[in-house]
Scaffold this motif. Sequence first.
Motif, PDB file in Angstrom:
ATOM      1  N   ARG A  21       0.792  -1.227   0.000  1.00  0.00           N
ATOM      2  CA  ARG A  21       0.000   0.000   0.000  1.00  0.00           C
ATOM      3  C   ARG A  21       0.829   1.285   0.000  1.00  0.00           C
ATOM      4  NH1 ARG A  21      -5.069   1.859   3.350  1.00  0.00           N
ATOM      5  NH2 ARG A  21      -5.489   3.753   2.146  1.00  0.00           N
ATOM      6  N   PRO A  22       1.877   1.380   0.838  1.00  0.00           N
ATOM      7  CA  PRO A  22       2.676   2.610   0.802  1.00  0.00           C
ATOM      8  C   PRO A  22       3.228   2.895  -0.592  1.00  0.00           C
ATOM      9  CG  PRO A  22       3.247   1.325   2.733  1.00  0.00           C
ATOM     10  CD  PRO A  22       2.330   0.466   1.911  1.00  0.00           C
ATOM     11  N   LEU A  23       3.665   1.846  -1.277  1.00  0.00           N
ATOM     12  CA  LEU A  23       4.211   2.015  -2.620  1.00  0.00           C
ATOM     13  C   LEU A  23       3.135   2.504  -3.591  1.00  0.00           C
ATOM     14  CD1 LEU A  23       6.551   1.634  -4.651  1.00  0.00           C
ATOM     15  CD2 LEU A  23       5.825  -0.754  -4.903  1.00  0.00           C
ATOM     16  N   VAL A  24       1.966   1.898  -3.505  1.00  0.00           N
ATOM     17  CA  VAL A  24       0.863   2.270  -4.398  1.00  0.00           C
ATOM     18  C   VAL A  24       0.442   3.719  -4.166  1.00  0.00           C
ATOM     19  CG1 VAL A  24      -1.583   1.826  -4.879  1.00  0.00           C
ATOM     20  CG2 VAL A  24       0.024  -0.089  -4.697  1.00  0.00           C
ATOM     21  N   GLU A  25       0.307   4.070  -2.893  1.00  0.00           N
ATOM     22  CA  GLU A  25      -0.128   5.433  -2.555  1.00  0.00           C
ATOM     23  C   GLU A  25       0.903   6.470  -3.006  1.00  0.00           C
ATOM     24  OE1 GLU A  25      -3.016   6.302  -1.215  1.00  0.00           O
ATOM     25  OE2 GLU A  25      -3.801   4.357  -0.544  1.00  0.00           O
ATOM     26  N   ALA A  26       2.168   6.146  -2.762  1.00  0.00           N
ATOM     27  CA  ALA A  26       3.224   7.099  -3.116  1.00  0.00           C
ATOM     28  C   ALA A  26       3.323   7.248  -4.632  1.00  0.00           C
ATOM     29  CB  ALA A  26       4.565   6.637  -2.536  1.00  0.00           C
ATOM     30  N   ALA A  27       3.268   6.121  -5.328  1.00  0.00           N
ATOM     31  CA  ALA A  27       3.433   6.143  -6.783  1.00  0.00           C
ATOM     32  C   ALA A  27       2.316   6.936  -7.461  1.00  0.00           C
ATOM     33  CB  ALA A  27       3.474   4.718  -7.329  1.00  0.00           C
ATOM     34  N   SER A 120       7.684  15.764  11.435  1.00  0.00           N
ATOM     35  CA  SER A 120       6.884  16.963  11.671  1.00  0.00           C
ATOM     36  C   SER A 120       7.770  18.206  11.664  1.00  0.00           C
ATOM     37  CB  SER A 120       6.062  16.829  12.966  1.00  0.00           C
ATOM     38  OG  SER A 120       6.882  17.052  14.078  1.00  0.00           O
ATOM     39  N   GLY A 121       9.006  18.077  12.143  1.00  0.00           N
ATOM     40  CA  GLY A 121       9.940  19.200  12.107  1.00  0.00           C
ATOM     41  C   GLY A 121      10.333  19.588  10.691  1.00  0.00           C
ATOM     42  N   ALA A 122      10.415  18.562   9.813  1.00  0.00           N
ATOM     43  CA  ALA A 122      10.871  18.814   8.442  1.00  0.00           C
ATOM     44  C   ALA A 122       9.704  19.148   7.507  1.00  0.00           C
ATOM     45  CB  ALA A 122      11.627  17.591   7.913  1.00  0.00           C
ATOM     46  N   GLY A 123       8.508  19.131   8.048  1.00  0.00           N
ATOM     47  CA  GLY A 123       7.346  19.432   7.210  1.00  0.00           C
ATOM     48  C   GLY A 123       6.993  18.302   6.250  1.00  0.00           C
ATOM     49  N   VAL A 124       7.390  17.090   6.616  1.00  0.00           N
ATOM     50  CA  VAL A 124       7.079  15.914   5.790  1.00  0.00           C
ATOM     51  C   VAL A 124       5.884  15.191   6.401  1.00  0.00           C
ATOM     52  CG1 VAL A 124       7.932  13.634   5.110  1.00  0.00           C
ATOM     53  CG2 VAL A 124       9.448  15.626   4.986  1.00  0.00           C
ATOM     54  N   THR A 125       4.940  14.787   5.574  1.00  0.00           N
ATOM     55  CA  THR A 125       3.805  14.012   6.076  1.00  0.00           C
ATOM     56  C   THR A 125       4.166  12.538   6.077  1.00  0.00           C
ATOM     57  OG1 THR A 125       2.396  15.595   4.938  1.00  0.00           O
ATOM     58  CG2 THR A 125       1.340  13.623   5.817  1.00  0.00           C
ATOM     59  N   TRP A 126       4.158  11.951   7.273  1.00  0.00           N
ATOM     60  CA  TRP A 126       4.476  10.513   7.356  1.00  0.00           C
ATOM     61  C   TRP A 126       3.180   9.745   7.495  1.00  0.00           C
ATOM     62  CZ3 TRP A 126       6.977   7.608  12.056  1.00  0.00           C
ATOM     63  CH2 TRP A 126       7.257   6.287  11.666  1.00  0.00           C
ATOM     64  N   GLN A 127       2.933   8.899   6.526  1.00  0.00           N
ATOM     65  CA  GLN A 127       1.715   8.102   6.524  1.00  0.00           C
ATOM     66  C   GLN A 127       2.075   6.628   6.681  1.00  0.00           C
ATOM     67  OE1 GLN A 127      -1.730   8.390   6.755  1.00  0.00           O
ATOM     68  NE2 GLN A 127      -2.190   8.999   4.661  1.00  0.00           N
ATOM     69  N   GLU A 128       1.495   5.990   7.697  1.00  0.00           N
ATOM     70  CA  GLU A 128       1.749   4.557   7.907  1.00  0.00           C
ATOM     71  C   GLU A 128       0.464   3.770   7.663  1.00  0.00           C
ATOM     72  OE1 GLU A 128       4.684   3.498  11.311  1.00  0.00           O
ATOM     73  OE2 GLU A 128       3.462   5.146  12.054  1.00  0.00           O
ATOM     74  N   PHE A 129       0.610   2.598   7.070  1.00  0.00           N
ATOM     75  CA  PHE A 129      -0.550   1.750   6.805  1.00  0.00           C
ATOM     76  C   PHE A 129      -0.431   0.433   7.552  1.00  0.00           C
ATOM     77  CE2 PHE A 129      -0.092   4.446   3.081  1.00  0.00           C
ATOM     78  CZ  PHE A 129      -1.350   5.026   3.040  1.00  0.00           C
ATOM     79  N   ALA A 130      -1.575  -0.119   7.873  1.00  0.00           N
ATOM     80  CA  ALA A 130      -1.582  -1.415   8.563  1.00  0.00           C
ATOM     81  C   ALA A 130      -0.937  -2.467   7.674  1.00  0.00           C
ATOM     82  CB  ALA A 130      -3.011  -1.821   8.898  1.00  0.00           C
ATOM     83  N   PRO A 155      -9.095  -7.054  -1.884  1.00  0.00           N
ATOM     84  CA  PRO A 155      -8.297  -7.416  -3.060  1.00  0.00           C
ATOM     85  C   PRO A 155      -6.835  -7.003  -2.895  1.00  0.00           C
ATOM     86  CG  PRO A 155      -9.945  -5.720  -3.597  1.00  0.00           C
ATOM     87  CD  PRO A 155     -10.199  -6.133  -2.198  1.00  0.00           C
ATOM     88  N   LEU A 156      -5.955  -7.784  -3.495  1.00  0.00           N
ATOM     89  CA  LEU A 156      -4.527  -7.462  -3.437  1.00  0.00           C
ATOM     90  C   LEU A 156      -4.280  -6.167  -4.191  1.00  0.00           C
ATOM     91  CD1 LEU A 156      -2.802 -10.880  -4.224  1.00  0.00           C
ATOM     92  CD2 LEU A 156      -3.504  -9.952  -2.007  1.00  0.00           C
ATOM     93  N   LEU A 157      -3.359  -5.377  -3.699  1.00  0.00           N
ATOM     94  CA  LEU A 157      -2.987  -4.151  -4.403  1.00  0.00           C
ATOM     95  C   LEU A 157      -1.972  -4.508  -5.476  1.00  0.00           C
ATOM     96  CD1 LEU A 157      -2.618  -1.955  -1.226  1.00  0.00           C
ATOM     97  CD2 LEU A 157      -4.404  -1.736  -2.959  1.00  0.00           C
ATOM     98  N   VAL A 158      -2.310  -4.180  -6.708  1.00  0.00           N
ATOM     99  CA  VAL A 158      -1.413  -4.576  -7.799  1.00  0.00           C
ATOM    100  C   VAL A 158      -0.162  -3.704  -7.814  1.00  0.00           C
ATOM    101  CG1 VAL A 158      -3.263  -5.498  -9.234  1.00  0.00           C
ATOM    102  CG2 VAL A 158      -2.617  -3.085  -9.442  1.00  0.00           C
ATOM    103  N   VAL A 159       0.856  -4.250  -8.435  1.00  0.00           N
ATOM    104  CA  VAL A 159       2.126  -3.528  -8.556  1.00  0.00           C
ATOM    105  C   VAL A 159       1.900  -2.320  -9.461  1.00  0.00           C
ATOM    106  CG1 VAL A 159       4.535  -3.733  -9.300  1.00  0.00           C
ATOM    107  CG2 VAL A 159       3.334  -5.729  -8.374  1.00  0.00           C
ATOM    108  N   PRO A 160       2.390  -1.126  -9.069  1.00  0.00           N
ATOM    109  CA  PRO A 160       2.235   0.038  -9.954  1.00  0.00           C
ATOM    110  C   PRO A 160       2.809  -0.270 -11.340  1.00  0.00           C
ATOM    111  CG  PRO A 160       3.142   0.700  -7.835  1.00  0.00           C
ATOM    112  CD  PRO A 160       3.096  -0.793  -7.832  1.00  0.00           C
ATOM    113  N   GLU A 161       2.139   0.256 -12.374  1.00  0.00           N
ATOM    114  CA  GLU A 161       2.585  -0.052 -13.742  1.00  0.00           C
ATOM    115  C   GLU A 161       4.007   0.441 -14.003  1.00  0.00           C
ATOM    116  OE1 GLU A 161      -0.086   1.105 -16.863  1.00  0.00           O
ATOM    117  OE2 GLU A 161      -1.682  -0.136 -15.984  1.00  0.00           O
ATOM    118  N   SER A 162       4.268   1.621 -13.499  1.00  0.00           N
ATOM    119  CA  SER A 162       5.632   2.116 -13.619  1.00  0.00           C
ATOM    120  C   SER A 162       5.898   3.100 -12.496  1.00  0.00           C
ATOM    121  CB  SER A 162       5.831   2.804 -14.969  1.00  0.00           C
ATOM    122  OG  SER A 162       5.085   4.004 -14.981  1.00  0.00           O
ATOM    123  N   LEU A 163       7.165   3.282 -12.223  1.00  0.00           N
ATOM    124  CA  LEU A 163       7.553   4.249 -11.204  1.00  0.00           C
ATOM    125  C   LEU A 163       8.335   5.342 -11.898  1.00  0.00           C
ATOM    126  CD1 LEU A 163       8.864   1.782  -8.462  1.00  0.00           C
ATOM    127  CD2 LEU A 163       6.682   2.988  -8.449  1.00  0.00           C
TER     128      LEU A 163
END
Length: 515
Positions: A21-27, A120-130, A155-163
């Motif tokens: 999921r982190p990969l899918v969301e980020a991509a 939080s200090g660097a202004g980066v949003t850190w998102q964690e998934f189960a 359903p399984l999260l498919v591999v992103p088509e490309s990065l």
Amino acid sequence: MSKDSVQCVWLKRDLRVLDHRPLVEAAARGPVVLLYIVEPEMIEAPDFDGIHWQFIRQSLVDLQASVRELGGALCIRRGEATAVLDTLHIEYDFAGLWSHEETGNAWTFARDKRVARWASGAGVTWQEFAHNGVVRGLRDRDGWARVWETRMAEPLLVVPESLSSPTPAVADIEIPTCAALGLTLEGRALDLTGGEGEGLRVLQSFIDERGKRYHREMSSPNQAYKSCSRLSPYLAWGCVSMRTAYQAIATAAGTRMPKIAARAVIARLHWHCHFMQKLESEPAIEFHAFNRACDTLRAQGHDAAKLEAWQEARTGYPFVDACLRALKARGWINFRMRAMLVSFASYHLWLDWRCFKDWLACQFIDYEPGIHLSQIQMQSGLTGINTLRIYNPIKQGTDHDPDGKFIRTWVPELKEVSNDFIHDPWMMPDLIQIETGCQLGVDYPLPIVEHREAVRFARARFTELRQLPEYREASRAVLQRHGSRKGRSGRGGGRGTKRSKQADDSPQGEFNFTA
DNA sequence: AGTGCAGTTGACTTT
DNA sequence: TAAAGTCAACTGCAC
């Protein structure tokens, strides 16, 4: 964050691209830096061994190839997590940090808190998934099983088509070897290779060939090596997601796999998360007994000579020594034998679990802290809500290795000993010892403790302990916190009014595990 | 053929 | 998921 801003996926125990999921969301949001941090704290941790790094390293090599194929690159850095992230942030100015929740030890928990502060200090949003079925912030076990079912059915999260790769391009570095990190691998004969591709192949071969008699053969150390799924290291390091394994096996049930075998595996996938949940809900079990009144039970439980004899597999009990030697060589042994080894250390040798938990973790290629800690405590009698399960090493041997095949493979000193004495060679008359060329106390040790006597001593200590009011009170608290709601009186439980005497109906069931 | 006895098996209880 | 103990039923065997 704006579309097309750079994203950082931080890989930990999730070394794969499928169902990530982190990969899918980020991509979906922009160019991705896939980051793996070689953390000194991990390498130096007492529960970390070359056996683990080798598996991780192989997984990273595999991941590197699949990420390249997607047009991306895997960034591998060495250093303390926030320092690495800070440097990387300067280089790429990523807006989001994405990862899976980790159910780890005190040091990973502390590191995650540092990372949260840094983000939080660097202004980066850190998102964690189960990840898998573990629920963060859980209050009690109400509805837990349902959450597990729901997650596994998604359903399984498919591999992103490309990065799309960020600029500057990620520089390839040589992934450090065990030697480069000061880790050793002596005497190991490992047959599993890390990596997502390998993990999926192992899953497939289990379903298509090896797992047909899983339910019948998992208890025998002779057959379990082949008939068990052997997925555990891939699940522990995240090469295969729990959901991927679950769905493949559930789909095969009744077709490629016998239903009964598939059901047995799925029950264990469920237990996997169930035990991890205990550490997630109560991180203190890394240091304290579930029932705190048990903390001082084996206060003197650090007999160096006994600990050493156990670690060196010369306890004088052939089946125990065979199991220890097999485990040390292969990095794996079946569940029942793990339980026996812990039981022997805790009851027969009266060792405190804290003096052997790290050593044992270093033998398991599939080391998963939550399962490890709760199982060790349970097999040592520290939950306060279970009856003691003290294994008789002779009975285990005659039950699961009746012809002594496993013993003779791993304890060659006993190769010539006949079936009559293979499980209790100290019973051999002198004449036969001479005939077989195996003299007890010389060629193979005499038992370091006497079974009946040791067990009587251990039971007596527990009998005393159970008198204490603080023990009873702590036991109630454990049940409250970790106990299942299923089948408890006053809660329904869907069984009608009649109370069944089945194990799954008992409150103790919550700590149970079948193998 | 019936009886007594030792040893075995299985169900159930206790720790 | 354990092991040991208890009890009753049963089996094989000698007499």
